[in-house]
Design a protein around this motif. Structure first.
Motif, PDB file in Angstrom:
ATOM      1  N   GLY A 215       6.180  17.509  31.770  1.00 39.67           N
ATOM      2  CA  GLY A 215       5.137  17.525  32.580  1.00 39.67           C
ATOM      3  C   GLY A 215       4.731  15.684  33.398  1.00 39.67           C
ATOM      4  N   LEU A 216       4.646  15.755  34.633  1.00 44.01           N
ATOM      5  CA  LEU A 216       4.165  14.387  35.304  1.00 44.01           C
ATOM      6  C   LEU A 216       3.403  14.723  36.873  1.00 44.01           C
ATOM      7  CD1 LEU A 216       4.743  11.367  35.575  1.00 44.01           C
ATOM      8  CD2 LEU A 216       5.917  12.229  37.788  1.00 44.01           C
ATOM      9  N   VAL A 217       1.920  13.630  36.303  1.00 49.06           N
ATOM     10  CA  VAL A 217       1.454  13.545  37.654  1.00 49.06           C
ATOM     11  C   VAL A 217       0.629  12.303  37.634  1.00 49.06           C
ATOM     12  CG1 VAL A 217      -0.661  14.143  38.642  1.00 49.06           C
ATOM     13  CG2 VAL A 217      -0.157  15.696  37.110  1.00 49.06           C
ATOM     14  N   VAL A 218       1.651  11.759  38.723  1.00 52.29           N
ATOM     15  CA  VAL A 218       0.686  10.438  39.414  1.00 52.29           C
ATOM     16  C   VAL A 218       0.332  10.562  40.598  1.00 52.29           C
ATOM     17  CG1 VAL A 218       1.432   7.925  39.948  1.00 52.29           C
ATOM     18  CG2 VAL A 218       2.350   9.349  38.090  1.00 52.29           C
ATOM     19  N   ASP A 219      -0.974   9.972  40.553  1.00 51.31           N
ATOM     20  CA  ASP A 219      -2.260   9.880  41.524  1.00 51.31           C
ATOM     21  C   ASP A 219      -3.113   8.732  41.529  1.00 51.31           C
ATOM     22  OD1 ASP A 219      -3.186  10.382  43.937  1.00 51.31           O
ATOM     23  OD2 ASP A 219      -3.716  12.404  43.365  1.00 51.31           O
ATOM     24  N   LYS A 220      -3.810   8.524  42.147  1.00 54.01           N
ATOM     25  CA  LYS A 220      -5.428   7.991  41.808  1.00 54.01           C
ATOM     26  C   LYS A 220      -6.893   8.542  41.333  1.00 54.01           C
ATOM     27  CE  LYS A 220      -4.721   5.785  46.458  1.00 54.01           C
ATOM     28  NZ  LYS A 220      -5.226   5.222  47.505  1.00 54.01           N
ATOM     29  N   GLY A 221      -6.639   7.720  40.267  1.00 50.51           N
ATOM     30  CA  GLY A 221      -7.938   8.100  39.680  1.00 50.51           C
ATOM     31  C   GLY A 221      -7.660   9.457  38.180  1.00 50.51           C
ATOM     32  N   ILE A 222      -6.063   9.143  38.026  1.00 52.29           N
ATOM     33  CA  ILE A 222      -5.977   9.907  36.823  1.00 52.29           C
ATOM     34  C   ILE A 222      -6.328   9.580  35.661  1.00 52.29           C
ATOM     35  CG2 ILE A 222      -4.008  11.109  35.831  1.00 52.29           C
ATOM     36  CD1 ILE A 222      -4.815  12.427  38.442  1.00 52.29           C
ATOM     37  N   THR A 223      -6.775  10.154  34.989  1.00 49.91           N
ATOM     38  CA  THR A 223      -7.408   9.869  33.534  1.00 49.91           C
ATOM     39  C   THR A 223      -7.106  11.252  32.378  1.00 49.91           C
ATOM     40  OG1 THR A 223      -9.585  11.460  33.772  1.00 49.91           O
ATOM     41  CG2 THR A 223      -9.704   9.093  34.818  1.00 49.91           C
ATOM     42  N   MET A 224      -7.203  10.511  31.273  1.00 45.95           N
ATOM     43  CA  MET A 224      -6.977  10.939  29.901  1.00 45.95           C
ATOM     44  C   MET A 224      -7.488  12.392  29.652  1.00 45.95           C
ATOM     45  SD  MET A 224      -4.421  10.426  27.088  1.00 45.95           S
ATOM     46  CE  MET A 224      -4.295  11.364  25.453  1.00 45.95           C
ATOM     47  N   GLY A 225      -9.052  12.526  30.128  1.00 49.47           N
ATOM     48  CA  GLY A 225      -9.742  13.640  30.624  1.00 49.47           C
ATOM     49  C   GLY A 225      -8.831  15.103  31.076  1.00 49.47           C
ATOM     50  N   ASP A 226      -7.780  14.786  32.248  1.00 54.44           N
ATOM     51  CA  ASP A 226      -7.420  15.635  33.224  1.00 54.44           C
ATOM     52  C   ASP A 226      -6.325  16.015  32.003  1.00 54.44           C
ATOM     53  OD1 ASP A 226      -8.837  15.198  35.539  1.00 54.44           O
ATOM     54  OD2 ASP A 226      -7.863  12.995  35.393  1.00 54.44           O
ATOM     55  N   LEU A 227      -5.654  15.607  31.342  1.00 58.69           N
ATOM     56  CA  LEU A 227      -4.667  15.499  30.421  1.00 58.69           C
ATOM     57  C   LEU A 227      -4.814  16.523  29.723  1.00 58.69           C
ATOM     58  CD1 LEU A 227      -1.747  15.494  29.787  1.00 58.69           C
ATOM     59  CD2 LEU A 227      -2.453  12.913  27.780  1.00 58.69           C
ATOM     60  N   LYS A 228      -6.284  16.072  28.937  1.00 58.45           N
ATOM     61  CA  LYS A 228      -6.509  17.564  28.252  1.00 58.45           C
ATOM     62  C   LYS A 228      -7.079  18.765  28.460  1.00 58.45           C
ATOM     63  CE  LYS A 228      -8.644  15.629  24.382  1.00 58.45           C
ATOM     64  NZ  LYS A 228     -10.108  15.716  23.289  1.00 58.45           N
ATOM     65  N   GLY A 229      -7.744  18.763  29.735  1.00 54.33           N
ATOM     66  CA  GLY A 229      -7.944  19.619  30.375  1.00 54.33           C
ATOM     67  C   GLY A 229      -6.992  20.745  30.606  1.00 54.33           C
ATOM     68  N   THR A 230      -5.479  19.495  31.546  1.00 54.19           N
ATOM     69  CA  THR A 230      -4.628  20.800  31.951  1.00 54.19           C
ATOM     70  C   THR A 230      -4.055  21.029  30.858  1.00 54.19           C
ATOM     71  OG1 THR A 230      -4.257  18.877  33.790  1.00 54.19           O
ATOM     72  CG2 THR A 230      -2.442  20.469  32.998  1.00 54.19           C
ATOM     73  N   LEU A 231      -3.697  20.004  29.598  1.00 53.80           N
ATOM     74  CA  LEU A 231      -3.136  21.315  28.457  1.00 53.80           C
ATOM     75  C   LEU A 231      -3.362  21.506  28.536  1.00 53.80           C
ATOM     76  CD1 LEU A 231      -1.632  17.562  27.350  1.00 53.80           C
ATOM     77  CD2 LEU A 231      -0.059  19.609  28.208  1.00 53.80           C
ATOM     78  N   ASN A 232      -5.022  22.313  27.553  1.00 51.34           N
ATOM     79  CA  ASN A 232      -5.895  23.461  27.499  1.00 51.34           C
ATOM     80  C   ASN A 232      -5.250  24.267  28.188  1.00 51.34           C
ATOM     81  OD1 ASN A 232      -6.920  22.282  24.284  1.00 51.34           O
ATOM     82  ND2 ASN A 232      -8.075  20.870  25.728  1.00 51.34           N
ATOM     83  N   ALA A 233      -6.239  24.456  29.375  1.00 55.04           N
ATOM     84  CA  ALA A 233      -5.445  25.377  29.620  1.00 55.04           C
ATOM     85  C   ALA A 233      -4.070  26.018  29.650  1.00 55.04           C
ATOM     86  CB  ALA A 233      -5.914  24.746  31.754  1.00 55.04           C
ATOM     87  N   VAL A 234      -2.705  24.995  30.445  1.00 55.53           N
ATOM     88  CA  VAL A 234      -1.976  26.074  30.346  1.00 55.53           C
ATOM     89  C   VAL A 234      -1.470  26.472  28.974  1.00 55.53           C
ATOM     90  CG1 VAL A 234       0.518  25.326  29.650  1.00 55.53           C
ATOM     91  CG2 VAL A 234      -0.740  24.350  31.482  1.00 55.53           C
ATOM     92  N   ILE A 235      -1.727  26.340  27.300  1.00 52.48           N
ATOM     93  CA  ILE A 235      -1.484  26.637  26.036  1.00 52.48           C
ATOM     94  C   ILE A 235      -2.507  27.791  26.217  1.00 52.48           C
ATOM     95  CG2 ILE A 235      -1.586  26.258  24.323  1.00 52.48           C
ATOM     96  CD1 ILE A 235       0.270  24.801  25.602  1.00 52.48           C
ATOM     97  N   ARG A 236      -3.877  27.852  27.437  1.00 53.39           N
ATOM     98  CA  ARG A 236      -4.266  28.589  26.078  1.00 53.39           C
ATOM     99  C   ARG A 236      -3.712  30.168  27.505  1.00 53.39           C
ATOM    100  NH1 ARG A 236     -10.015  25.301  26.246  1.00 53.39           N
ATOM    101  NH2 ARG A 236      -9.809  25.091  23.956  1.00 53.39           N
ATOM    102  N   LYS A 237      -3.250  30.040  28.220  1.00 54.25           N
ATOM    103  CA  LYS A 237      -2.712  31.497  29.477  1.00 54.25           C
ATOM    104  C   LYS A 237      -1.372  31.197  28.971  1.00 54.25           C
ATOM    105  CE  LYS A 237      -4.493  29.280  34.696  1.00 54.25           C
ATOM    106  NZ  LYS A 237      -4.728  31.159  34.548  1.00 54.25           N
ATOM    107  N   ILE A 238      -0.823  30.761  27.790  1.00 47.73           N
ATOM    108  CA  ILE A 238      -0.066  31.316  27.134  1.00 47.73           C
ATOM    109  C   ILE A 238       0.086  31.797  25.809  1.00 47.73           C
ATOM    110  CG2 ILE A 238       1.953  30.555  25.759  1.00 47.73           C
ATOM    111  CD1 ILE A 238       2.474  27.679  28.066  1.00 47.73           C
TER     112      ILE A 238
END
Length: 341
Positions: A215-238
Motif C-alpha cells: 500500500g502506498l500514499v504520497v501527498d502533502k501533509g501525510i502523517t504517521m497518524g494517517d497510516l495507523k488510522g488507515t491500517l486499523n480501519a482496514v484490519i477491523r473491516k476484515i
C-alpha cells in the motif's frame, strides 16, 4: 472355363453371405476381384479360347463380377446396419435417470480475503496496481534505500537469476512503490498485490513463495497518524470491530520512522501457542513513513510531499480471517481443507 466361372460365383457368394466383419469382406473382394484375384486370373486365359467362345465367356465373366460386387455391397450394407444397431443399443440414453449433481467450485480462501481487501481499498480511493515478479535489483533494493551490504541482498536470502545480482525474483512488493512514484502523477494512492519469493524455511507461518499486498500514499501533509488510522480501519473491516492490534517500532531502509503491526493470535487469543510461537501475537505487516531519500530517488520533493507505505502478508491475513493454524494448508490443495470455505 464355364464350370470354373460358376464355381467362382458359388464360392464367392457363399463366402460373402457368411462374412461377419467389414475387414473380412474387403479381403474377399481382393481374393475374387483383385488384380491377382481368382476371377482376374481366369480372365487372363481368355486368349486361349476360340473366337466364338471368347465373347460368350467374357459376358459370363462380367456377370460373375457384377454378381460378386452386388453381393459384397449388399453384405456391407447389412454389416453397417447391424453395427449401427449395436451401437445404438449400447449407447442408449435413459432420459428418466436423474442427472449427476455437478460439483461447483468456489474461490480459494486466500483470494476471498484478497478480494475483500481490494474492495476496502478501492472504497478508500486506491488504485490497484500490478507489477513484475521478475524484478531488477534497482527497484527491489537500491531505489528503496537498501545498501549493497544489507543482509537481504545476500544470495543466501534472495533468488537471483543473473550472476551479477541485477535480476531476481522480487523479495517484496515494495518495489511497486518506486514504479508507482515514477509513473503516477501526485497525489498517489495505490495498492499492489502479488507473489514474492524468499529463501525461507517452510513452517506454520513461513514459505519460500508467498503473497504480499503493498500500500502506498504520497501527498502533502501525510502523517504517521494517517497510516495507523488507515491500517486499523482496514484490519477491523476484515476481522471485526473488536480486533486487537499493536504497533511496534522497527527498522526498514525505505521508511522512517518504521513500525510493525501485529494482531492478537486467533488460535490462542493471546495466551501463546505453536501458531504464534508462544508470543500471543502474529506479525501481520511492516509499515512506516516513506524515507526522504526514497522520495528523492523517485523524483519527488520530500520538503513538499510525504507519504506512507505498508506491506501485508496475504496468507497470514487469510489465516487470521479463517482461523487457519498452519500456512502450509493454503498451498497443499487438499480438497478436504478447501471445501470448508
Amino acid at each position: 472355363m464355364k464350370e470354373q466361372l460358376e464355381a467362382i460365383r458359388k464360392s464367392a457368394l457363399e463366402s460373402v453371405s457368411e462374412t461377419k466383419a467389414a475387414t473380412d469382406l474387403e479381403a474377399l473382394r481382393v481374393k475374387y476381384l483383385g488384380k491377382k484375384g481368382e476371377l482376374t486370373g481366369l480372365l487372363k486365359q481368355m486368349g486361349g479360347l476360340s473366337a466364338e467362345l471368347r465373347p460368350i465367356m467374357g459376358q459370363m465373366a462380367n456377370d460373375v463380377r457384377a454378381a460378386v460386387e452386388k453381393a459384397i455391397d449388399e453384405q456391407s450394407a447389412i454389416l453397417e446396419r447391424r453395427a449401427m444397431e449395436q451401437r445404438l443399443a449400447s449407447e442408449t440414453l435413459d432420459v428418466t435417470i436423474p442427472g449427476k449433481k455437478l460439483r461447483m467450485g468456489h474461490k480459494h480462501p486466500m483470494y476471498s480475503v484478497l478480494d475483500k481487501i481490494k474492495d476496502i481499498f478501492i472504497g478508500m480511493g486506491f488504485e490497484i496496481l500490478d507489477g513484475p515478479e521478475v524484478e531488477l535489483a534497482d527497484y527491489n533494493f537500491t531505489k528503496l534505500n537498501t545498501p549493497d551490504d544489507h543482509p537481504a541482498r545476500e544470495w543466501s536470502d534472495t533468488f537471483y537469476l543473473t550472476e551479477d545480482s541485477n535480476v531476481l525474483l522480487r523479495t517484496q512488493t515494495s518495489s511497486m512503490q518506486i514504479r508507482a512514484m515514477e509513473t503516477r502523477s501526485l497525489p498517489i494512492r495505490v495498492m499492489s498485490p502479488g507473489r514474492v519469493y524468499r529463501k525461507d524455511e517452510v513452517d506454520a507461518t513461513h514459505s519460500p513463495m508467498f503473497h504480499q499486498i503493498e500500500g502506498l500514499v504520497v501527498d502533502k501533509g501525510i502523517t504517521m497518524g494517517d497510516l495507523k488510522g488507515t491500517l486499523n480501519a482496514v484490519i477491523r473491516k476484515i476481522y471485526g470491530e473488536n480486533t486487537v492490534t499493536r504497533f511496534r517500532p522497527h527498522h526498514f531502509p525505505f521508511t522512517e520512522p518504521s513500525c510493525e503491526m501485529d494482531i492478537q493470535c486467533h488460535k490462542c487469543g493471546g495466551v501463546g501457542c505453536p501458531t504464534c510461537k508462544g508470543e500471543g501475537w502474529i506479525e501481520l505487516l511492516g509499515a512506516g513513513m516513506i524515507h526522504p531519500r526514497v522520495l528523492e530517488m523517485a523524483g519527488i520533493d520530500p520538503s513538499v510531499y510525504s507519504g506512507w507505505a505498508f506491506g501485508i502478508g496475504l496468507e497470514r491475513t487469510a489465516m487470521r480471517r479463517f482461523k487457519i493454524a498452519d500456512l502450509r494448508l493454503i498451498f497443499e490443495n487438499d480438497v478436504r481443507f478447501l471445501e470448508q470455505f
